[in-house]
Every structure is written in structure tokens, then in C-alpha cells.
Design a protein around this motif. Sequence first.
Motif, PDB file in Angstrom:
ATOM      1  N   ALA A 233       0.056  24.802 -46.172  1.00  0.00           N
ATOM      2  CA  ALA A 233       0.833  25.052 -44.948  1.00  0.00           C
ATOM      3  C   ALA A 233       0.004  24.791 -43.706  1.00  0.00           C
ATOM      4  O   ALA A 233       0.493  24.207 -42.733  1.00  0.00           O
ATOM      5  N   VAL A 234      -1.258  25.210 -43.720  1.00  0.00           N
ATOM      6  CA  VAL A 234      -2.099  24.977 -42.552  1.00  0.00           C
ATOM      7  C   VAL A 234      -2.491  23.504 -42.444  1.00  0.00           C
ATOM      8  O   VAL A 234      -2.766  22.993 -41.361  1.00  0.00           O
ATOM      9  N   GLU A 235      -2.460  22.812 -43.570  1.00  0.00           N
ATOM     10  CA  GLU A 235      -2.771  21.374 -43.572  1.00  0.00           C
ATOM     11  C   GLU A 235      -1.604  20.556 -43.025  1.00  0.00           C
ATOM     12  O   GLU A 235      -1.783  19.634 -42.227  1.00  0.00           O
ATOM     13  N   SER A 236      -0.381  20.915 -43.441  1.00  0.00           N
ATOM     14  CA  SER A 236       0.790  20.091 -43.128  1.00  0.00           C
ATOM     15  C   SER A 236       1.677  20.659 -42.024  1.00  0.00           C
ATOM     16  O   SER A 236       2.480  19.933 -41.433  1.00  0.00           O
ATOM     17  N   GLY A 237       1.560  21.956 -41.751  1.00  0.00           N
ATOM     18  CA  GLY A 237       2.440  22.604 -40.785  1.00  0.00           C
ATOM     19  C   GLY A 237       3.772  23.012 -41.373  1.00  0.00           C
ATOM     20  O   GLY A 237       4.635  23.539 -40.657  1.00  0.00           O
TER      21      GLY A 237
ATOM     22  N   VAL B 272       3.585  23.566 -32.033  1.00  0.00           N
ATOM     23  CA  VAL B 272       2.951  23.118 -30.785  1.00  0.00           C
ATOM     24  C   VAL B 272       1.503  23.592 -30.748  1.00  0.00           C
ATOM     25  O   VAL B 272       0.580  22.828 -30.414  1.00  0.00           O
ATOM     26  N   TYR B 273       1.276  24.853 -31.110  1.00  0.00           N
ATOM     27  CA  TYR B 273      -0.082  25.407 -31.133  1.00  0.00           C
ATOM     28  C   TYR B 273      -0.852  24.916 -32.353  1.00  0.00           C
ATOM     29  O   TYR B 273      -2.055  24.667 -32.282  1.00  0.00           O
ATOM     30  N   TRP B 274      -0.143  24.785 -33.486  1.00  0.00           N
ATOM     31  CA  TRP B 274      -0.777  24.335 -34.726  1.00  0.00           C
ATOM     32  C   TRP B 274      -1.434  22.964 -34.548  1.00  0.00           C
ATOM     33  O   TRP B 274      -2.523  22.716 -35.062  1.00  0.00           O
ATOM     34  N   ASN B 275      -0.790  22.080 -33.800  1.00  0.00           N
ATOM     35  CA  ASN B 275      -1.358  20.755 -33.569  1.00  0.00           C
ATOM     36  C   ASN B 275      -2.714  20.818 -32.874  1.00  0.00           C
ATOM     37  O   ASN B 275      -3.521  19.902 -32.992  1.00  0.00           O
TER      38      ASN B 275
END
Length: 386
Positions: free
Chosen positions: A180-184, A193-196
Amino acid sequence: MKELKINNKSDKPDNIVLRDHILIEKSIEFEKGLPNFMKDYFIYLKGSVASSTRAAYLEDITFFCDYLVNESGLTDAKTIKELTIEDFKNIKARDVNLFLGDYCPRYYKEKENATIVYENNNRALARKKSSISTLFKFLYRNEQLPTNITDGFNPIKLPKPQPDAIKRLDIDEVMVMLEAVESGEGLTEKEKVYWNKTKLRDKAILALFVTYGLRLNELRELNISSFNFSRGEFKIYRKRGKEVLMPINKTCEAVVLDYINYERPNSDDLPDDVKDALFLSLQKKRLTAKAIRQLVKKYTSICMHTTRDKGYSPHKLRATAATSLIQSGFSIYDVKTLLDHDNVTTTQLYAAHKKNVKRDIVNNFEWLDENEEVSLEDIQKENSTD
């Protein structure tokens, strides 16, 4: 207010020195408000316990002294500072038991236009008892009190931890979380928006948690200088001021370097107080404990298919690391060392999650090949020919 500057001649990083300084200053403030006859006790604490423990003990003792002055009727003192050793000589074990058993579980404080209700569970009561016990034992050893009344303190029963109550992620859930943290995937549009901007940071944080079972502050206080990649190790600062070198595996080395090289702001563009800090917020400040908790809750909720508020805390990732290591075949003593447990019984709670362990051991330890089974008749024939 003057700016606080650190002239650090030790081998500890500035953020650890600053953390200890804040705790020491907090302790000094408590000491200023406590009676003068406790001065020897203050010196004893300063040399025998960690800064955090010292501050916690003094806070509890201040609370107890406030009770003596304002609630108990055991003294004529009008302020905590006015308490005398004679007042303490008159305190009986029963008085402390009433404080812990009757007053502390639920008490009230008037603040402005509201009455605040405070409640303490048994774990909090046990800590207060421990703090008060150290004071009375010291005063007795220091020949300031004629008797040691602590033997008369009532026991406080703490619930025994149950293995089934330990919350942690399964190994397949860890893989979903890291994906999930790899792909969003699983994030809302607003979260993406923040994850990017933070995905490499978040991935490094989660990988360190589930690999090493770090405590929240152990991770938060990491610096770039904590890592020696050429030697394959990094340094953490544990409870009671312990410095520990941890070996770094290829996965964690890769995710930390990816974050440093491709996402973290250049140190030259940062304020002096965070130039060395590893994990930064988008505001270019050291990531707060609250932000780390929210980050972990977000990604654990995705892998468990639940709402954000039902996600797990960083401590649950510590439990995840422990159970995963044990399920992978590491001994409880190895895991105890890695996670810095005070007692192996704590580690054994995580080992209890490995179900059917006896069956697994026996089934994978066959003396005979299944095609070479020997029957009772074969044994009897062999014996008759001897």
C-alpha cells in the motif's frame, strides 16, 4: 526568552542531549517545589535512575505531597514546601494505602468553571506506589525515618497479559501494508496528494518498525549520522539511556537510502536543529510522535480493511516484529535481545502465538523415511536371527 544552544562535547547527537536536558529541567522544577529534607533523595535519584524515571518519580511524589497538604488532614503545612520530616514520621502505611486505594482511583480538581474528573487504572496506581516506596525506603536507609513502612503497603494487582490479547499483524498483512505504501492503493484522493511527497519516508518508517520492533521514540530520534552504511549498522538510544548498535539488513538499508537520496530535503537547505534529523515532516521539522502514530494507523488500517481510527499503533508493529521473528524460527532469547525486553517472560507471550509448535517440531523431525518404515513383525524377525 533566551535561545537554548547546545555545546555538545559528548558522542551523543544533539537531539538526544536536548531530550535529556528537557527531562532534567523538568526534574529540577519539581525539586524546587518539594520539601528541603528530600535533598539527599534528589541526589540519589540523579545518580541511580534514568532522566525519564527521575522526572516521573518526582511528579508522583509532588502529587502525593499535594494530597498530604490539601486532602489528607495529616499535616498543618499550608504548602508542599512547608512539609517537614516530622510530618513524614507520622505517616503510617495505612495512610498511603488510603491515598492509593481510596483517593487516586478517582479524584476531582476544580479548574476555572469546570470540575475535572481524573481516573487511574491499576497500572498507574502501581507506578505511584513504586515512586512513593522509593522515597520512604530511601528516607529509612538515610536514617531520616525510624521505620520502613513500605512492607505495609497493599499489593496492587496488575492483569496478567494474555497471548490471545496481543494485537499484531499477520505476515501477509505486513506485505499488504508495504504494498500500500509502495503503490498508494487504499488511500483516499486527499491522502494520495501527501503520499506522493512522503511515500519513500513512510516506507522506510514502516520497514524499520516491522524489522526491528523499534519503540516509537527510538525511531523518531534517528538521525542520518545514526547510520554507518559502510559497516552495515545503525545506533539507537533506548530506555535508561542505553546506546545500542543494530545491524542493518539489505531491505532497510535500501529503503532508508532511497528516502535520503530521493525524497528528504538536502541538509544544506534545513535549519541547524534538523540538519541531521532523519525523518522530517513536509514543514521540514523532525516528525512528531503524533504524526508517526497517524501514519502507522493509516497504513495498518488499509491492510486490515478497517477504518483509520481502528488502525494499529507503532507498538502493535513492535508486537508484529516479535511474533514474525519467532514464527520464522528465531529463539525467544534472540528476539528478547533484539527488542530489548527486560524479561524473557514478555517475549514468551509473543512465542505463544506460534500455534501447534510441538506438532511442527515433531512432524519435521522424522528419524525414518516414510518408505523405510519398520513393522513390529520385522523387528521380531530380526531379533530371532540374532
